[in-house]
Scaffold this motif. Structure first.
Motif, PDB file in Angstrom:
ATOM      1  N   UNK A 130       0.862  -1.216  -0.101  1.00  0.00           N
ATOM      2  CA  UNK A 130      -0.037  -0.020  -0.017  1.00  0.00           C
ATOM      3  C   UNK A 130       1.043   1.351   0.046  1.00  0.00           C
ATOM      4  N   UNK A 131       0.405   2.493  -0.490  1.00  0.00           N
ATOM      5  CA  UNK A 131       1.171   3.462  -0.484  1.00  0.00           C
ATOM      6  C   UNK A 131       0.526   4.318   0.666  1.00  0.00           C
ATOM      7  N   UNK A 132      -0.110   3.897   1.238  1.00  0.00           N
ATOM      8  CA  UNK A 132      -0.873   4.739   2.216  1.00  0.00           C
ATOM      9  C   UNK A 132      -1.911   4.015   3.154  1.00  0.00           C
ATOM     10  N   UNK A 133      -2.056   4.025   4.459  1.00  0.00           N
ATOM     11  CA  UNK A 133      -2.908   3.445   5.399  1.00  0.00           C
ATOM     12  C   UNK A 133      -3.830   4.450   5.959  1.00  0.00           C
ATOM     13  N   UNK A 134      -5.181   4.145   5.949  1.00  0.00           N
ATOM     14  CA  UNK A 134      -5.975   5.220   6.468  1.00  0.00           C
ATOM     15  C   UNK A 134      -7.100   4.400   7.232  1.00  0.00           C
ATOM     16  N   UNK A 135      -7.346   4.826   8.549  1.00  0.00           N
ATOM     17  CA  UNK A 135      -8.021   4.276   9.734  1.00  0.00           C
ATOM     18  C   UNK A 135      -8.872   5.436  10.423  1.00  0.00           C
ATOM     19  N   UNK A 136      -9.928   5.439   9.712  1.00  0.00           N
ATOM     20  CA  UNK A 136     -10.706   6.420   9.992  1.00  0.00           C
ATOM     21  C   UNK A 136     -11.955   6.163  11.078  1.00  0.00           C
ATOM     22  N   UNK A 137     -11.608   5.109  12.107  1.00  0.00           N
ATOM     23  CA  UNK A 137     -12.462   4.729  13.062  1.00  0.00           C
ATOM     24  C   UNK A 137     -12.922   5.808  14.015  1.00  0.00           C
ATOM     25  N   UNK A 138     -14.155   5.642  14.354  1.00  0.00           N
ATOM     26  CA  UNK A 138     -14.556   6.714  15.363  1.00  0.00           C
ATOM     27  C   UNK A 138     -14.182   6.415  16.861  1.00  0.00           C
ATOM     28  N   UNK A 139     -14.109   4.994  17.164  1.00  0.00           N
ATOM     29  CA  UNK A 139     -13.839   4.698  18.514  1.00  0.00           C
ATOM     30  C   UNK A 139     -12.951   3.504  18.291  1.00  0.00           C
ATOM     31  N   UNK A 140     -11.947   3.286  19.153  1.00  0.00           N
ATOM     32  CA  UNK A 140     -11.270   1.989  19.301  1.00  0.00           C
ATOM     33  C   UNK A 140     -10.649   2.111  20.832  1.00  0.00           C
ATOM     34  N   UNK A 141     -10.314   1.123  21.186  1.00  0.00           N
ATOM     35  CA  UNK A 141      -9.730   0.926  22.352  1.00  0.00           C
ATOM     36  C   UNK A 141      -8.030   1.170  22.602  1.00  0.00           C
ATOM     37  N   UNK A 142      -7.481   0.823  21.217  1.00  0.00           N
ATOM     38  CA  UNK A 142      -6.097   1.124  21.227  1.00  0.00           C
ATOM     39  C   UNK A 142      -5.849   1.473  19.659  1.00  0.00           C
ATOM     40  N   UNK A 143      -6.481   0.462  18.572  1.00  0.00           N
ATOM     41  CA  UNK A 143      -5.896   0.545  17.516  1.00  0.00           C
ATOM     42  C   UNK A 143      -4.701   0.037  16.804  1.00  0.00           C
ATOM     43  N   UNK A 144      -4.633  -1.308  16.958  1.00  0.00           N
ATOM     44  CA  UNK A 144      -3.740  -2.139  16.541  1.00  0.00           C
ATOM     45  C   UNK A 144      -2.995  -1.837  15.174  1.00  0.00           C
ATOM     46  N   UNK A 145      -4.007  -2.090  14.157  1.00  0.00           N
ATOM     47  CA  UNK A 145      -3.706  -1.492  12.734  1.00  0.00           C
ATOM     48  C   UNK A 145      -2.864  -0.570  12.554  1.00  0.00           C
ATOM     49  N   UNK A 146      -2.953   0.535  13.480  1.00  0.00           N
ATOM     50  CA  UNK A 146      -2.137   1.900  13.200  1.00  0.00           C
ATOM     51  C   UNK A 146      -0.595   1.219  13.773  1.00  0.00           C
ATOM     52  N   UNK A 147      -0.279   0.277  14.660  1.00  0.00           N
ATOM     53  CA  UNK A 147       1.105  -0.083  14.711  1.00  0.00           C
ATOM     54  C   UNK A 147       1.428  -1.079  13.834  1.00  0.00           C
ATOM     55  N   UNK A 148       0.472  -1.863  13.284  1.00  0.00           N
ATOM     56  CA  UNK A 148       0.921  -2.879  12.097  1.00  0.00           C
ATOM     57  C   UNK A 148       1.308  -2.191  10.713  1.00  0.00           C
ATOM     58  N   UNK A 149       0.787  -1.091  10.589  1.00  0.00           N
ATOM     59  CA  UNK A 149       1.087  -0.312   9.356  1.00  0.00           C
ATOM     60  C   UNK A 149       2.451   0.573   9.650  1.00  0.00           C
ATOM     61  N   UNK A 150       2.567   1.031  10.820  1.00  0.00           N
ATOM     62  CA  UNK A 150       4.058   1.542  11.279  1.00  0.00           C
ATOM     63  C   UNK A 150       5.033   0.576  11.086  1.00  0.00           C
ATOM     64  N   UNK A 151       4.738  -0.604  11.537  1.00  0.00           N
ATOM     65  CA  UNK A 151       5.818  -1.689  11.439  1.00  0.00           C
ATOM     66  C   UNK A 151       6.137  -1.961  10.127  1.00  0.00           C
ATOM     67  N   UNK A 152       5.169  -1.818   9.221  1.00  0.00           N
ATOM     68  CA  UNK A 152       5.449  -2.343   7.823  1.00  0.00           C
ATOM     69  C   UNK A 152       5.996  -1.128   6.981  1.00  0.00           C
ATOM     70  N   UNK A 153       6.098   0.130   7.634  1.00  0.00           N
ATOM     71  CA  UNK A 153       6.792   1.160   6.978  1.00  0.00           C
ATOM     72  C   UNK A 153       5.773   2.094   6.066  1.00  0.00           C
ATOM     73  N   UNK A 154       4.566   2.060   6.360  1.00  0.00           N
ATOM     74  CA  UNK A 154       3.394   2.522   5.609  1.00  0.00           C
ATOM     75  C   UNK A 154       2.908   3.881   6.377  1.00  0.00           C
ATOM     76  N   UNK A 155       2.922   5.018   5.837  1.00  0.00           N
ATOM     77  CA  UNK A 155       2.448   6.427   6.256  1.00  0.00           C
ATOM     78  C   UNK A 155       0.965   6.081   6.604  1.00  0.00           C
ATOM     79  N   UNK A 156       0.452   6.806   7.834  1.00  0.00           N
ATOM     80  CA  UNK A 156      -0.853   6.374   8.225  1.00  0.00           C
ATOM     81  C   UNK A 156      -1.574   7.928   8.388  1.00  0.00           C
ATOM     82  N   UNK A 157      -2.863   7.685   8.217  1.00  0.00           N
ATOM     83  CA  UNK A 157      -3.917   8.641   8.596  1.00  0.00           C
ATOM     84  C   UNK A 157      -4.947   8.178   9.664  1.00  0.00           C
ATOM     85  N   UNK A 158      -5.201   8.479  10.605  1.00  0.00           N
ATOM     86  CA  UNK A 158      -6.149   8.106  11.618  1.00  0.00           C
ATOM     87  C   UNK A 158      -7.030   9.186  11.690  1.00  0.00           C
TER      88      UNK A 158
END
Length: 211
Positions: A130-158
């Motif tokens: 992917x070129x970009x990871x987008x996680x527009x969730x309204x509510x999370x307890x933590x948001x593990x996909x943001x860490x997964x994307x970061x570890x994979x070297x993908x810039x993110x928008x939350x």
């Protein structure tokens, strides 16, 4: 004592259950080690071919339910100078049909690719392609996909409003979960600037190392 998985969850426990702050410890989560390991280009290419994915795409990962707010991303696509492909990986719910219907009405049906039942082992390659990871969730307890994307070297928008800033850190971008214009602007800015993407990826990896 109570263990909370984020400061946002700690605040929720205090608010809904009346538990005093001094009784709650925040212990952050991590993600599976496979997201931290290098993946060769052949494996990435194989996953891309397996799911018939476009060469360039924005990724979103998580069950496709109303709380996860995938429709915000589709609304943002409509506001871009040119449509971008979105690959959404997650379990289907009745909300999925709503998102697909909206995409079709906006002429974006061919740009939305929904993958259900993806084996866990394919996820790291889907992130890295992917070129970009987008996680527009309204509510999370933590948001593990943001860490997964970061570890994979993908810039993110939350999305702002819950705990995603804690998971994604200062290297990611954040937008209001009801503002498609802001999301479209962030997407366009990031995808148009390879140096910005590289910098965000570096900062994301460094931040994710703390978990």
């Amino acid at each position: 004592r109570i263990i909370a998985i984020s400061e946002a969850t700690k605040r929720d426990v205090m608010h809904f259950f009346g538990i005093p702050a001094q009784k709650i410890d925040v212990v952050y989560q991590g993600c599976d080690e496979q997201f931290k390991r290098p993946i060769d280009e052949a494996a990435i290419r194989g996953v891309r071919e397996k799911y018939d994915l476009p060469e360039h795409y924005i990724l979103s990962v998580g069950s496709i339910e109303e709380r996860k707010n995938l429709q915000l991303l589709v609304r943002a696509l409509k506001l871009l100078p040119a449509p971008r492909h979105v690959v959404a990986v997650g379990k289907r719910t009745p909300y999925t049909q709503q998102v697909e219907r909206f995409a079709a009405e906006q002429g974006l049906g061919d740009y939305l690719h929904i993958l259900e039942g993806v084996p866990f082992g394919d996820l790291p390659a889907l992130y890295r392609a992917a070129e970009l990871f987008v996680y527009p969730s309204r509510y999370e307890g933590f948001g593990i996909p943001m860490i997964e994307a970061a570890n994979c070297g993908v810039p993110s928008i939350g999305a702002t409003g819950s705990c995603l800033e804690e998971a994604g850190g200062p290297g990611a971008c954040y937008v209001d979960p009801d503002d498609p214009q802001a999301l479209a602007e962030r997407i366009e800015t990031i995808l148009a600037d390879p140096e910005l993407r590289r910098r965000m990826a570096e900062q994301g990896r460094a931040y994710a190392a703390r978990f």
